[in-house]
Design a protein around this motif. Structure first.
Motif, mmCIF file in Angstrom:
data_model
loop_
_atom_site.group_PDB
_atom_site.id
_atom_site.type_symbol
_atom_site.label_atom_id
_atom_site.label_comp_id
_atom_site.label_asym_id
_atom_site.label_seq_id
_atom_site.Cartn_x
_atom_site.Cartn_y
_atom_site.Cartn_z
ATOM 1 N N VAL A 106 0.873 -1.177 0.000
ATOM 2 C CA VAL A 106 0.000 0.000 0.000
ATOM 3 C C VAL A 106 0.904 1.219 0.000
ATOM 4 O O VAL A 106 1.632 1.451 0.966
ATOM 5 N N SER A 107 0.893 1.964 -1.086
ATOM 6 C CA SER A 107 1.836 3.081 -1.205
ATOM 7 C C SER A 107 1.086 4.407 -1.342
ATOM 8 O O SER A 107 -0.087 4.451 -1.726
ATOM 9 N N GLY A 108 1.786 5.465 -1.019
ATOM 10 C CA GLY A 108 1.219 6.802 -1.113
ATOM 11 C C GLY A 108 2.197 7.804 -0.561
ATOM 12 O O GLY A 108 3.181 7.433 0.086
ATOM 13 N N GLY A 109 1.948 9.054 -0.805
ATOM 14 C CA GLY A 109 2.827 10.090 -0.285
ATOM 15 C C GLY A 109 2.638 10.279 1.206
ATOM 16 O O GLY A 109 1.717 9.700 1.806
ATOM 17 N N PRO A 110 3.499 11.090 1.858
ATOM 18 C CA PRO A 110 3.345 11.354 3.293
ATOM 19 C C PRO A 110 1.981 11.999 3.570
ATOM 20 O O PRO A 110 1.587 12.943 2.888
ATOM 21 N N GLY A 111 1.254 11.422 4.545
ATOM 22 C CA GLY A 111 -0.039 11.998 4.917
ATOM 23 C C GLY A 111 -1.170 11.643 3.975
ATOM 24 O O GLY A 111 -2.230 12.274 4.015
ATOM 25 N N SER A 112 -0.974 10.637 3.120
ATOM 26 C CA SER A 112 -2.008 10.311 2.131
ATOM 27 C C SER A 112 -3.150 9.472 2.703
ATOM 28 O O SER A 112 -4.141 9.230 2.012
ATOM 29 N N SER A 202 3.852 1.646 7.596
ATOM 30 C CA SER A 202 5.096 2.445 7.532
ATOM 31 C C SER A 202 6.323 1.567 7.714
ATOM 32 O O SER A 202 7.254 1.895 8.462
ATOM 33 N N ILE A 203 6.352 0.449 7.013
ATOM 34 C CA ILE A 203 7.459 -0.508 7.162
ATOM 35 C C ILE A 203 8.786 0.103 6.716
ATOM 36 O O ILE A 203 9.862 -0.298 7.186
ATOM 37 N N ASP A 204 8.726 1.103 5.834
ATOM 38 C CA ASP A 204 9.958 1.722 5.347
ATOM 39 C C ASP A 204 10.633 2.595 6.401
ATOM 40 O O ASP A 204 11.775 3.029 6.213
ATOM 41 N N GLN A 205 9.945 2.859 7.532
ATOM 42 C CA GLN A 205 10.564 3.620 8.627
ATOM 43 C C GLN A 205 11.477 2.743 9.483
ATOM 44 O O GLN A 205 12.207 3.243 10.341
ATOM 45 N N ILE A 206 11.422 1.428 9.279
ATOM 46 C CA ILE A 206 12.324 0.515 9.987
ATOM 47 C C ILE A 206 13.722 0.650 9.394
ATOM 48 O O ILE A 206 13.878 0.641 8.168
ATOM 49 N N GLN A 207 14.713 0.782 10.257
ATOM 50 C CA GLN A 207 16.082 0.911 9.758
ATOM 51 C C GLN A 207 16.506 -0.386 9.080
ATOM 52 O O GLN A 207 16.286 -1.472 9.607
ATOM 53 N N GLN A 208 17.110 -0.253 7.892
ATOM 54 C CA GLN A 208 17.542 -1.406 7.083
ATOM 55 C C GLN A 208 16.387 -2.406 6.910
ATOM 56 O O GLN A 208 16.532 -3.598 7.150
ATOM 57 N N ALA A 209 15.252 -1.879 6.478
ATOM 58 C CA ALA A 209 14.033 -2.694 6.376
ATOM 59 C C ALA A 209 14.230 -3.905 5.459
ATOM 60 O O ALA A 209 13.778 -5.009 5.780
ATOM 61 N N GLU A 210 14.907 -3.704 4.339
ATOM 62 C CA GLU A 210 15.101 -4.827 3.402
ATOM 63 C C GLU A 210 15.861 -5.974 4.053
ATOM 64 O O GLU A 210 15.536 -7.141 3.888
ATOM 65 N N LYS A 211 16.883 -5.631 4.836
ATOM 66 C CA LYS A 211 17.720 -6.648 5.483
ATOM 67 C C LYS A 211 16.938 -7.383 6.569
ATOM 68 O O LYS A 211 16.963 -8.612 6.644
ATOM 69 N N HIS A 212 16.243 -6.619 7.427
ATOM 70 C CA HIS A 212 15.598 -7.222 8.586
ATOM 71 C C HIS A 212 14.229 -7.824 8.274
ATOM 72 O O HIS A 212 13.711 -8.605 9.067
ATOM 73 N N MET A 213 13.640 -7.448 7.143
ATOM 74 C CA MET A 213 12.326 -7.980 6.782
ATOM 75 C C MET A 213 12.416 -8.869 5.538
ATOM 76 O O MET A 213 11.477 -8.942 4.747
ATOM 77 N N VAL A 232 5.799 6.347 -0.868
ATOM 78 C CA VAL A 232 6.172 6.078 -2.260
ATOM 79 C C VAL A 232 7.604 6.526 -2.562
ATOM 80 O O VAL A 232 8.288 5.947 -3.419
ATOM 81 N N GLU A 233 8.101 7.533 -1.824
ATOM 82 C CA GLU A 233 9.444 8.061 -2.097
ATOM 83 C C GLU A 233 10.541 7.198 -1.482
ATOM 84 O O GLU A 233 11.690 7.241 -1.931
ATOM 85 N N THR A 234 10.233 6.452 -0.430
ATOM 86 C CA THR A 234 11.285 5.701 0.278
ATOM 87 C C THR A 234 11.098 4.185 0.185
ATOM 88 O O THR A 234 11.738 3.444 0.913
#
Length: 909
Positions: A106-112, A202-213, A232-234
């Motif tokens: 589920v993607s979108g801009g900040p506050g979407s 907001s899974i992209d707020q996790i540090q090194q999300a790709e590695k840990h998830m 969508v940006e991160t």
């Protein structure tokens, strides 16, 4: 909870009363059946249920769980649906689609509106699909606790275990936890009858999300669906290939609806011309997202009918994104303040919250700024909360949205690290002052080491970690990865860290006097042992766990439930060490204590049965394992029927209804047992007055229903006697123990564990009261019972022999004591080997006897041997020697657990 009221004082007081009453009934007791009682809104009862009862050995943080519930409620607060129906259909299609299927993005801009969409859909799923298990996690600000990957995975695993009634050891090592999660998901999903949906916002707020998830990339079990939301940006590049649900910008109808809803609350009417201007303004990507439009509506509503709406619209139209609109709102709040002092305090509040780890409470703010009155603080917080800058989470003030946090940094901290560092230092000084007052709360543990880490002050971080209570607080709340990362930052490997902790503990032990401080010391030793076990340092974990056991037997009682906890933890080390015989003995002793303390149908008993079953399974003893699992399952099933669902609100609701039933319903054995369990629970919490009330009612009910000579009455008598013993009402305790002993002698077999339990406690009480002649026959009977139960060469027999020997020494009958000590020494050496601490303590006692008998040479020889064992033990704890336990030592036992007070008393003589 903010109450917006403009009427009279009495009206306001009634509104507050009604609001508080609603919160207590709904959010605490769960009396009102609301959507909040969905399957995933579990919360551990911090004040009533120890973590091990529901989750085995896993460590659980009530604050983290509460934060998630509050995040869910906050995300779903809006009454505006924003045309979400089309998105709901897409999410429903995902659930219904045949497996295998990758996660939905589920993607979108900040506050979407991503969080709002997911929370609204969760509510619908809980309402319409009761068999679907929904696990969610809302990630907050980057670097906050909610964004810690290992904590997220641990929480999801524990929730799965909770719903499948599975109690099993769970590693806390962050790397292993992340590695093992797919296997847990596969195993636990197979036990669930229905679909499982995992949602991470907001899974992209996790540090090194790709590695840990990275488990998200693996094929998911057939009944599991995963939904994650990202900015969508991160969004990580690899995830962009997944099926994606992108949130479109708001259309003009939704913009009008959102602004209209905010204006209607304040009775503000917009002209057609003003509505057209707003519609034209909210057409760019940054001005037509849900958060921006909501803030726009709130800004207009704030002006109300008293201000110039056209003027405020003109100012808003200059703000082309959410951050700049937040800045306008902040400046508007500043202008409304009456003095420069209040404006300065507003800045201080926002900056201190901004540099903290997880937020700051109102009481902390008032201590940080003594000039800040409660009236001014309440007014500021109300304004900031109303305008979506701040919110509450776990009683802490924090930023409601990332854009609000970003705006504060731009507005007040443009000068850079110097300003940020100054505010951090203010918090450091505040929490350091708390530590100097021996106030190590979860707040100090959460903030102080993190602040030192952010400041890059390794020396102070190191010193903070060696405050045993800070590390204990973090570890016992499951913040293992965080604790480990701090140690890695100060450059210490696992062995160095273990040795430093042990040195600190030894230093702390020198200052411990009195029962309370010794109990606290035992907890610290247990924490260290468990921590070392989780680090894989098994040989070093044994000694602190063993020391914890010894202290608890001394300060409490050899049959206290906390002793069972020590035995259980020690057994866990031996299981990992593959010393199954040793572990079996310890688990059996923990089981015996738990049955005596709680009764045979308590969840703590089920925990020990599960542990034994797992142990037998590892040894391919499948038939024995299956029998124990069935017994455990029946206990848990019955406990669940008595207590309701194991999930937070529902459990509290059932507990409240249960207490009401107990007050009003008829006498039954089940109600009497529940009253007894509640009494034991309050006793363990040191709430002796309430414990006495429940235990008395249990005894009275059992005597009415079962008759005064029933064995269950003896259990109630025992528990009441223990309580009076704790209160130092020894005469009352003596009378009750004697009654219990009389019942059990007539009703039970001569080698029954419950009979031994009463015999031992009455004997100890007689000794405490100075009635040594009355104690002797009971100590002799204790030896006989243990010989019949375990055989003449079992360590438990040696324990009973030492107890009797100490009693004879107190009566100046050293001749009678000597052969008892010698026989105990032989049993200990045969069972444990010549270098075990039990052997050393017995040698020390024999040395004292020899010295008093005038045989100084023998006394010196015995004492020298005892000291050699003690030195070897110290080396073992520090990791400088190999384990003294033989891998073939299947006769090992610790209850055994020779009560060290026996030796201390003798040594002091």
């Amino acid at each position: 909870q903010m109450i917006d009221h403009t009427g009279g004082v009495e009206e306001g007081a009634y509104e507050i009363y009604s609001c508080v009453e609603k919160i207590i009934k709904q959010d605490i007791l769960g009396f009102e059946m609301t959507e909040l009682e969905g399957k995933d809104l579990g919360n551990k009862e911090e004040s009533t249920a120890p973590e091990e009862e529901v989750f085995g050995d896993a460590l659980w943080d009530a604050h983290d769980e509460q934060e998630q519930m509050e995040a869910f409620q906050q995300a779903s607060n809006s009454t505006c649906e924003l045309g979400f129906e089309k998105y709901f259909e897409r999410l429903n299609d995902l659930v219904a689609a045949p497996a295998p299927i990758p996660p939905l993005l589920v993607s979108g801009g900040p506050g979407s509106g991503k969080s709002l969409l997911l929370s609204k859909w969760i509510q619908l799923q809980q309402k319409h699909s009761p068999n679907t298990l929904i696990l969610y996690h809302f990630v907050g600000r980057p670097m906050s606790t909610s964004s810690e990957s290992a904590l997220i995975i641990k929480r999801l695993t524990l929730k799965l275990m909770q719903h499948s009634w599975l109690v099993s050891p769970l590693t806390l090592d962050p790397a292993k936890l992340l590695e093992e999660f797919p296997r847990w998901l596969e195993k636990l999903s197979a036990r669930h009858q229905g679909s499982i949906i995992i949602i991470i916002d907001s899974i992209d707020q996790i540090q090194q999300a790709e590695k840990h998830m990275k488990w998200l990339i693996d094929p998911l079990p057939v009944n599991v669906r995963v939904i994650v939301s990202v900015n969508v940006e991160t969004c990580p590049q690899a995830w962009r290939l997944w099926p994606t649900l992108h949130l479109d910008p708001l259309n003009s109808k939704d913009v009008k609806s959102l602004i209209g809803a905010e204006c209607n609350v304040a009775n503000v009417k917009l002209t057609k011309e003003q509505e057209k201007k707003l519609e034209r303004h909210c057409r760019s990507a940054t001005t037509c997202n849900a958060l921006y439009v909501t803030l726009l509506g709130k800004t207009i509503a704030r002006v109300g009918n008293t201000g110039n709406i056209d003027e405020i619209l003109q100012q808003c139209f200059q703000c082309q994104d959410t951050v700049s609109l937040y800045r306008l709102i902040l400046r508007s709040i500043q202008e409304s303040l009456q003095s420069d002092k209040e404006k300065g305090l507003l800045r201080e509040i926002l900056c201190v919250i901004g540099v903290s780890h997880n937020g700051v409470s109102e009481s902390e703010l008032m201590e940080l700024y003594p000039e800040l009155s409660s009236a001014v603080l309440a007014s500021l917080v109300h304004s900031l909360h109303k305008m979506c800058l701040l919110t509450y989470g776990c009683g802490l003030l924090k930023f409601q949205h990332l854009q609000a946090w970003e705006m504060v940094r731009l507005e007040y901290m443009e000068e850079g690290e110097n300003v940020i560092s100054a505010y951090r230092q203010k918090l450091v000084e505040y929490f350091t002052m708390q530590l100097s007052r021996d106030r190590v709360t979860w707040r100090s543990a959460d903030e102080l080491p993190w602040l030192f880490q952010q400041q890059g002050d390794k020396q102070k971080l190191h010193k903070c970690l060696l405050n045993l209570f800070v590390s204990q607080n973090l570890y016992k709340r499951g913040h293992f990865a965080e604790l480990l990362s701090y140690w890695q930052l100060v450059g210490k490997d696992k062995s160095s860290m273990a040795a430093e902790y042990f040195d600190s503990l030894k230093e702390y032990e020198k200052s411990c006097e009195g029962e309370e401080s010794m109990i606290c010391l035992a907890d610290l030793y247990e924490t260290l042992g468990r921590f070392l076990k989780d680090l894989g340092l098994l040989s070093q974990a044994v000694a602190p766990l063993q020391r914890s056991l010894e202290i608890r037997e001394t300060a409490l009682d050899p049959d206290h439930p906390r002793v069972a906890q020590s035995l259980h933890q020690l057994a866990g080390v031996y299981v990992q060490w593959k010393k199954f015989g040793n572990a079996e003995q310890l688990y059996k002793q923990a089981l015996e204590i738990s049955e005596n303390a709680y009764g045979a149908e308590h969840p703590r008993v089920a925990r020990e049965l599960d542990a034994l079953a797992t142990l037998y399974q590892k040894q391919n003893k499948y038939e024995q394992a299956e029998q124990l699992r069935k017994k455990s399952f029946k206990i848990r099933q019955k406990a669940a029927r008595r207590k309701g669902s194991l999930c937070g609100f529902a459990l509290l609701r059932q507990r409240a209804l249960q207490l009401e039933e107990l007050t009003l319903s008829k006498d039954t054995p089940d109600n009497a047992r529940t009253l007894n369990e509640l009494g034991v629970l309050y006793y363990l919490q040191n709430n002796l007055e309430t414990a006495e009330l429940f235990l008395k009612r249990s005894l009275e009910m059992r005597e009415r229903v079962l008759g005064p000579n029933h064995p269950d009455c003896a259990q109630s008598l025992n528990n009441l006697a223990a309580l009076y013993n704790e209160k130092q009402h020894y005469d009352k305790a003596e009378e009750l123990y004697e009654k219990a002993l009389d019942i059990r002698r007539r009703a039970l077999a001569p080698d029954h564990p419950s009979l031994a339990y009463t015999v031992k406690h009455l004997a100890v009480l007689y000794k405490k009261m100075g009635k040594l002649d009355k104690a002797v026959p009971l100590y002799e009977l204790a030896v006989e019972i243990r010989q019949k139960s375990f055989g003449p060469k079992h360590p438990s027999v040696a324990t009973a022999l030492v107890n009797l020997a100490v009693l004879y020494c107190q009566m100046k009958k050293q001749i009678e004591a000597l052969p008892l000590y010698e026989r105990a020494l032989k049993i200990y050496e045969d069972s444990f080997g010549p270098m075990h601490p039990r052997v050393g303590e017995t040698l020390k006692n024999l040395a004292v006897l020899s010295y008093e008998g005038g045989d100084f040479e023998k006394a010196a020889e015995l004492y020298k041997r005892a000291m050699e064992i003690k030195e070897a033990e110290t080396l073992l704890i520090c990791g400088k020697a190999t384990s003294r336990h033989s891998s073939s030592g299947d006769t090992f036992s610790l209850k055994s657990a020779l009560s060290p007070n026996i030796f201390l008393e003798h040594g002091q003589r």
